[in-house]
Design a protein around this motif. Structure first.
Motif, PDB file in Angstrom:
ATOM      1  N   ARG A  61       0.931  -1.288  -0.055  1.00 41.18           N
ATOM      2  CA  ARG A  61       0.068  -0.054   0.162  1.00 41.18           C
ATOM      3  C   ARG A  61       0.972   1.120   0.041  1.00 41.18           C
ATOM      4  NH1 ARG A  61      -3.305  -1.818   3.208  1.00 41.18           N
ATOM      5  NH2 ARG A  61      -1.979  -1.286   5.261  1.00 41.18           N
ATOM      6  N   THR A  62       1.869   1.361   0.820  1.00 40.43           N
ATOM      7  CA  THR A  62       2.831   2.481   0.672  1.00 40.43           C
ATOM      8  C   THR A  62       3.318   2.440  -0.658  1.00 40.43           C
ATOM      9  OG1 THR A  62       3.123   2.038   3.122  1.00 40.43           O
ATOM     10  CG2 THR A  62       4.720   3.434   2.135  1.00 40.43           C
ATOM     11  N   THR A  64       2.141   1.600  -3.377  1.00 42.03           N
ATOM     12  CA  THR A  64       1.179   2.240  -4.431  1.00 42.03           C
ATOM     13  C   THR A  64       0.901   3.720  -4.063  1.00 42.03           C
ATOM     14  OG1 THR A  64       0.244   0.082  -4.416  1.00 42.03           O
ATOM     15  CG2 THR A  64      -1.260   2.010  -5.076  1.00 42.03           C
ATOM     16  N   GLU A  65       0.881   4.208  -2.891  1.00 38.32           N
ATOM     17  CA  GLU A  65       0.797   5.627  -2.315  1.00 38.32           C
ATOM     18  C   GLU A  65       1.903   6.487  -2.936  1.00 38.32           C
ATOM     19  OE1 GLU A  65       0.107   5.562   1.513  1.00 38.32           O
ATOM     20  OE2 GLU A  65      -1.962   4.709   1.385  1.00 38.32           O
ATOM     21  N   TYR A  66       3.186   5.987  -3.012  1.00 44.39           N
ATOM     22  CA  TYR A  66       4.199   6.470  -3.493  1.00 44.39           C
ATOM     23  C   TYR A  66       4.178   6.979  -4.803  1.00 44.39           C
ATOM     24  CZ  TYR A  66       9.108   7.868  -4.458  1.00 44.39           C
ATOM     25  OH  TYR A  66      10.315   8.363  -4.926  1.00 44.39           O
ATOM     26  N   THR A  68       1.662   6.978  -6.878  1.00 46.24           N
ATOM     27  CA  THR A  68       0.579   7.818  -7.032  1.00 46.24           C
ATOM     28  C   THR A  68       1.127   9.442  -6.893  1.00 46.24           C
ATOM     29  OG1 THR A  68      -1.069   6.428  -6.260  1.00 46.24           O
ATOM     30  CG2 THR A  68      -1.651   8.816  -6.513  1.00 46.24           C
ATOM     31  N   GLU A  69       1.853   9.554  -5.787  1.00 46.29           N
ATOM     32  CA  GLU A  69       2.440  10.875  -5.479  1.00 46.29           C
ATOM     33  C   GLU A  69       3.504  11.316  -6.691  1.00 46.29           C
ATOM     34  OE1 GLU A  69       4.410  11.334  -1.756  1.00 46.29           O
ATOM     35  OE2 GLU A  69       2.713  10.345  -0.666  1.00 46.29           O
TER      36      GLU A  69
END
Length: 109
Positions: A61-62, A64-66, A68-69
């Motif tokens: 999840r981390t 994937t969030e990175y 996205t950023e």
């Protein structure tokens, strides 16, 4: 700290675009390995899955969030390049400069 300006916006965009491609490639590989079955049917192996799977999901999840950023930052750079008039079409497959490089303001002495 890097200052993005009209002179380097395209290079920074390309670097972030390369990073997005690499991160997505690594993410696909990691996603295939995300769910790890127990090594055996013994209590320790079954408990290990219960303990480790949430950690693996958190790391995924981390990541994937990175990604996205980084994608959002890359897209903001693309918008900046369009505002500077360095690229023509928002949907251009490759971002090529449409004007000669900016060499800074003319200085008069």
């Amino acid at each position: 700290m890097l200052q993005v300006n009209i002179e380097n916006v395209m290079k920074v965009y390309q670097r972030l675009n390369d990073q997005v491609r690499n991160l997505r490639s690594g993410g696909q590989t990691a996603d295939q390995l995300r769910i790890i079955p127990p090594c055996g049917q013994d209590p320790v192996s079954l408990d290990a899955v219960t303990v480790f799977q949430p950690k693996i999901d958190s790391i995924t999840r981390t990541h994937t969030e990175y990604v996205t950023e980084v994608v959002e930052a890359r897209d903001r750079l693309k918008s900046a390049a369009q505002e500077y008039g360095l690229i023509e079409d928002e949907n251009a497959a490759t971002l090529k400069p449409t004007t000669s490089p900016y060499n800074g303001p003319l200085l008069e002495r």
